[in-house]
Motif scaffolding. Structure first.
Motif, PDB file in Angstrom:
ATOM      1  N   LEU A  48       0.778  -1.326   0.026  1.00 24.56           N
ATOM      2  CA  LEU A  48      -0.185   0.089   0.024  1.00 24.56           C
ATOM      3  C   LEU A  48       1.028   1.259  -0.119  1.00 24.56           C
ATOM      4  O   LEU A  48       0.553   2.256  -0.747  1.00 24.56           O
ATOM      5  CB  LEU A  48      -0.882  -0.060   1.226  1.00 24.56           C
ATOM      6  CG  LEU A  48      -2.015   1.223   1.431  1.00 24.56           C
ATOM      7  CD1 LEU A  48      -2.684   1.258   0.127  1.00 24.56           C
ATOM      8  CD2 LEU A  48      -2.531   1.136   2.568  1.00 24.56           C
ATOM      9  N   ALA A  49       2.106   1.397   0.966  1.00 21.58           N
ATOM     10  CA  ALA A  49       2.953   2.270   0.787  1.00 21.58           C
ATOM     11  C   ALA A  49       3.653   2.664  -0.532  1.00 21.58           C
ATOM     12  O   ALA A  49       3.556   3.699  -1.161  1.00 21.58           O
ATOM     13  CB  ALA A  49       4.034   2.225   1.814  1.00 21.58           C
ATOM     14  N   ALA A  50       3.948   1.591  -1.243  1.00 20.23           N
ATOM     15  CA  ALA A  50       4.532   1.816  -2.766  1.00 20.23           C
ATOM     16  C   ALA A  50       3.504   2.331  -3.493  1.00 20.23           C
ATOM     17  O   ALA A  50       3.573   3.130  -4.369  1.00 20.23           O
ATOM     18  CB  ALA A  50       5.030   0.481  -3.259  1.00 20.23           C
ATOM     19  N   TRP A  51       2.317   1.618  -3.425  1.00 21.64           N
ATOM     20  CA  TRP A  51       0.987   2.081  -4.426  1.00 21.64           C
ATOM     21  C   TRP A  51       0.691   3.446  -4.017  1.00 21.64           C
ATOM     22  O   TRP A  51       0.593   4.252  -5.165  1.00 21.64           O
ATOM     23  CB  TRP A  51      -0.005   1.448  -4.152  1.00 21.64           C
ATOM     24  CG  TRP A  51      -1.309   1.268  -4.994  1.00 21.64           C
ATOM     25  CD1 TRP A  51      -1.525   0.781  -6.134  1.00 21.64           C
ATOM     26  CD2 TRP A  51      -2.427   2.284  -4.973  1.00 21.64           C
ATOM     27  NE1 TRP A  51      -2.659   0.822  -6.835  1.00 21.64           N
ATOM     28  CE2 TRP A  51      -3.250   2.075  -6.186  1.00 21.64           C
ATOM     29  CE3 TRP A  51      -2.563   3.413  -3.925  1.00 21.64           C
ATOM     30  CZ2 TRP A  51      -4.186   2.786  -6.228  1.00 21.64           C
ATOM     31  CZ3 TRP A  51      -3.936   3.974  -4.286  1.00 21.64           C
ATOM     32  CH2 TRP A  51      -4.680   3.723  -5.326  1.00 21.64           C
ATOM     33  N   LEU A  52       0.853   4.023  -2.856  1.00 14.71           N
ATOM     34  CA  LEU A  52       0.353   5.485  -2.772  1.00 14.71           C
ATOM     35  C   LEU A  52       1.302   6.509  -3.398  1.00 14.71           C
ATOM     36  O   LEU A  52       0.951   7.402  -3.676  1.00 14.71           O
ATOM     37  CB  LEU A  52       0.265   5.722  -1.179  1.00 14.71           C
ATOM     38  CG  LEU A  52      -0.958   4.999  -0.470  1.00 14.71           C
ATOM     39  CD1 LEU A  52      -0.756   4.831   1.098  1.00 14.71           C
ATOM     40  CD2 LEU A  52      -2.378   5.903  -1.045  1.00 14.71           C
ATOM     41  N   ALA A  53       2.611   6.105  -3.086  1.00 15.40           N
ATOM     42  CA  ALA A  53       3.837   6.844  -3.508  1.00 15.40           C
ATOM     43  C   ALA A  53       3.616   7.244  -5.029  1.00 15.40           C
ATOM     44  O   ALA A  53       4.370   8.164  -5.795  1.00 15.40           O
ATOM     45  CB  ALA A  53       5.169   6.436  -3.395  1.00 15.40           C
ATOM     46  N   ASP A  54       2.711   6.422  -5.835  1.00 17.69           N
ATOM     47  CA  ASP A  54       2.387   6.714  -7.214  1.00 17.69           C
ATOM     48  C   ASP A  54       1.031   6.705  -7.681  1.00 17.69           C
ATOM     49  O   ASP A  54       0.514   6.727  -8.522  1.00 17.69           O
ATOM     50  CB  ASP A  54       2.926   5.422  -8.267  1.00 17.69           C
ATOM     51  CG  ASP A  54       2.996   5.663  -9.565  1.00 17.69           C
ATOM     52  OD1 ASP A  54       3.124   6.746  -9.974  1.00 17.69           O
ATOM     53  OD2 ASP A  54       2.576   4.734 -10.389  1.00 17.69           O
ATOM     54  N   SER A  55       0.530   7.851  -6.650  1.00 21.85           N
ATOM     55  CA  SER A  55      -0.978   7.760  -6.750  1.00 21.85           C
ATOM     56  C   SER A  55      -1.325   9.260  -6.754  1.00 21.85           C
ATOM     57  O   SER A  55      -0.299  10.073  -6.636  1.00 21.85           O
ATOM     58  CB  SER A  55      -1.626   7.195  -5.350  1.00 21.85           C
ATOM     59  OG  SER A  55      -1.492   8.273  -4.209  1.00 21.85           O
ATOM     60  N   ARG A  56      -2.801   9.713  -6.979  1.00 24.06           N
ATOM     61  CA  ARG A  56      -3.130  11.174  -6.961  1.00 24.06           C
ATOM     62  C   ARG A  56      -2.658  11.723  -5.798  1.00 24.06           C
ATOM     63  O   ARG A  56      -2.337  12.996  -5.613  1.00 24.06           O
ATOM     64  CB  ARG A  56      -4.659  11.128  -7.261  1.00 24.06           C
ATOM     65  CG  ARG A  56      -5.106  10.265  -8.450  1.00 24.06           C
ATOM     66  CD  ARG A  56      -6.603  10.302  -8.464  1.00 24.06           C
ATOM     67  NE  ARG A  56      -7.199  11.879  -8.904  1.00 24.06           N
ATOM     68  CZ  ARG A  56      -7.326  12.091 -10.023  1.00 24.06           C
ATOM     69  NH1 ARG A  56      -6.928  11.632 -11.294  1.00 24.06           N
ATOM     70  NH2 ARG A  56      -8.105  13.358 -10.024  1.00 24.06           N
ATOM     71  N   LEU A  57      -2.615  10.969  -4.737  1.00 18.25           N
ATOM     72  CA  LEU A  57      -2.375  11.591  -3.431  1.00 18.25           C
ATOM     73  C   LEU A  57      -1.025  12.399  -3.470  1.00 18.25           C
ATOM     74  O   LEU A  57      -0.777  13.449  -2.903  1.00 18.25           O
ATOM     75  CB  LEU A  57      -2.458  10.815  -2.159  1.00 18.25           C
ATOM     76  CG  LEU A  57      -2.550  11.171  -0.962  1.00 18.25           C
ATOM     77  CD1 LEU A  57      -3.682  12.161  -0.705  1.00 18.25           C
ATOM     78  CD2 LEU A  57      -2.487  10.109   0.300  1.00 18.25           C
ATOM     79  N   ALA A  58      -0.155  11.605  -3.848  1.00 13.26           N
ATOM     80  CA  ALA A  58       1.297  11.937  -4.212  1.00 13.26           C
ATOM     81  C   ALA A  58       1.570  12.998  -5.367  1.00 13.26           C
ATOM     82  O   ALA A  58       2.527  13.947  -5.128  1.00 13.26           O
ATOM     83  CB  ALA A  58       2.418  10.831  -4.638  1.00 13.26           C
ATOM     84  N   ALA A  59       0.528  13.060  -6.291  1.00 14.85           N
ATOM     85  CA  ALA A  59       0.658  13.997  -7.348  1.00 14.85           C
ATOM     86  C   ALA A  59       0.300  15.662  -6.508  1.00 14.85           C
ATOM     87  O   ALA A  59       0.696  16.325  -7.173  1.00 14.85           O
ATOM     88  CB  ALA A  59      -0.469  13.739  -8.414  1.00 14.85           C
ATOM     89  N   THR A  60      -0.437  15.389  -5.724  1.00 13.15           N
ATOM     90  CA  THR A  60      -0.841  16.561  -5.088  1.00 13.15           C
ATOM     91  C   THR A  60       0.111  17.358  -4.244  1.00 13.15           C
ATOM     92  O   THR A  60       0.286  18.464  -4.156  1.00 13.15           O
ATOM     93  CB  THR A  60      -2.357  16.389  -4.065  1.00 13.15           C
ATOM     94  OG1 THR A  60      -3.356  15.889  -4.688  1.00 13.15           O
ATOM     95  CG2 THR A  60      -2.648  17.332  -3.318  1.00 13.15           C
TER      96      THR A  60
END
Length: 203
Positions: A48-60
């Motif tokens: 989940l941590a790795a998935w989040l780092a490439d998510s819209r959350l990280a784009a923000t």
């Protein structure tokens, strides 16, 4: 949240870019209930941590997997929310009654979200560290309940797809998850059908 495009790789090996239009809908591509378990990507907290780092959350506001802290219980809660939202969203786009138990799951998870802060050195927007699994759960839940309330979620028109997205196109007529994949396949099939009809008429 910021515009974001995620690269997906299907079981047939084809990769394509997909913009679901929201963080909650992006979470759906990480797996799901029933027949969607074949796409499961979140087997452990680190996933989940790795998935989040490439998510819209990280784009923000950029962060790395090392900035995320997820427990086994938090991962289970995120997956429960994801699966509940799958059922709710499918009911929305297909005109069915929304499952009340799944709505309860969404409503109960909205309390805590990642905390935006300004970096004192760069003045850039960032997130307070660490980002917890509970905060991720809250961000997805808030996004999901807002989508349920305002609508606008659509399902890809391809018979063998089923990806869901928010139609943010200017004309409001988006039909495909991705023009690279389903949209292009539709164009190829339509072209072949026209060619076969023209050939048959000429004979």
């Amino acid at each position: 949240m910021a515009t974001w495009t995620r690269t997906l790789t299907r079981p047939d090996g084809q990769s394509f870019r997909f913009d679901p239009g929201s963080f909650a809908l992006e979470l759906l591509v990480s797996g799901g209930p029933g027949e969607l378990r074949v796409f499961e990507a979140l087997h452990a907290p680190d996933d989940l941590a790795a998935w989040l780092a490439d998510s819209r959350l990280a784009a923000t506001a950029p962060f790395t997997a090392a900035d995320v802290r997820v427990t086994e219980a938090e991962l289970a809660a995120v997956k429960e929310l994801r699966d509940a939202f799958w059922r709710v969203a499918r009911s929305m786009v297909r005109g069915g009654d929304l499952p009340s138990a799944d709505l309860d799951v969404l409503n109960a998870a909205t309390a805590e979200t990642p905390r935006p802060v300004v970096d004192p050195h760069t003045r850039a927007l960032t997130w307070a560290r660490p980002i917890t699994g509970t905060q991720v759960l809250g961000a997805a839940a808030r996004d999901a309940v807002e989508l349920v309330a305002r609508g606008g979620v659509r399902e890809c028109s391809a018979d063998n797809c089923g990806l869901l997205f928010v139609d943010t196109s200017r004309a409001g007529n988006r039909r495909w998850c991705s023009m690279e994949r389903c949209g292009n396949r539709h164009k190829v099939r339509a072209h072949r059908a026209r060619h076969e009809t023209e050939t048959a008429e000429a004979q």
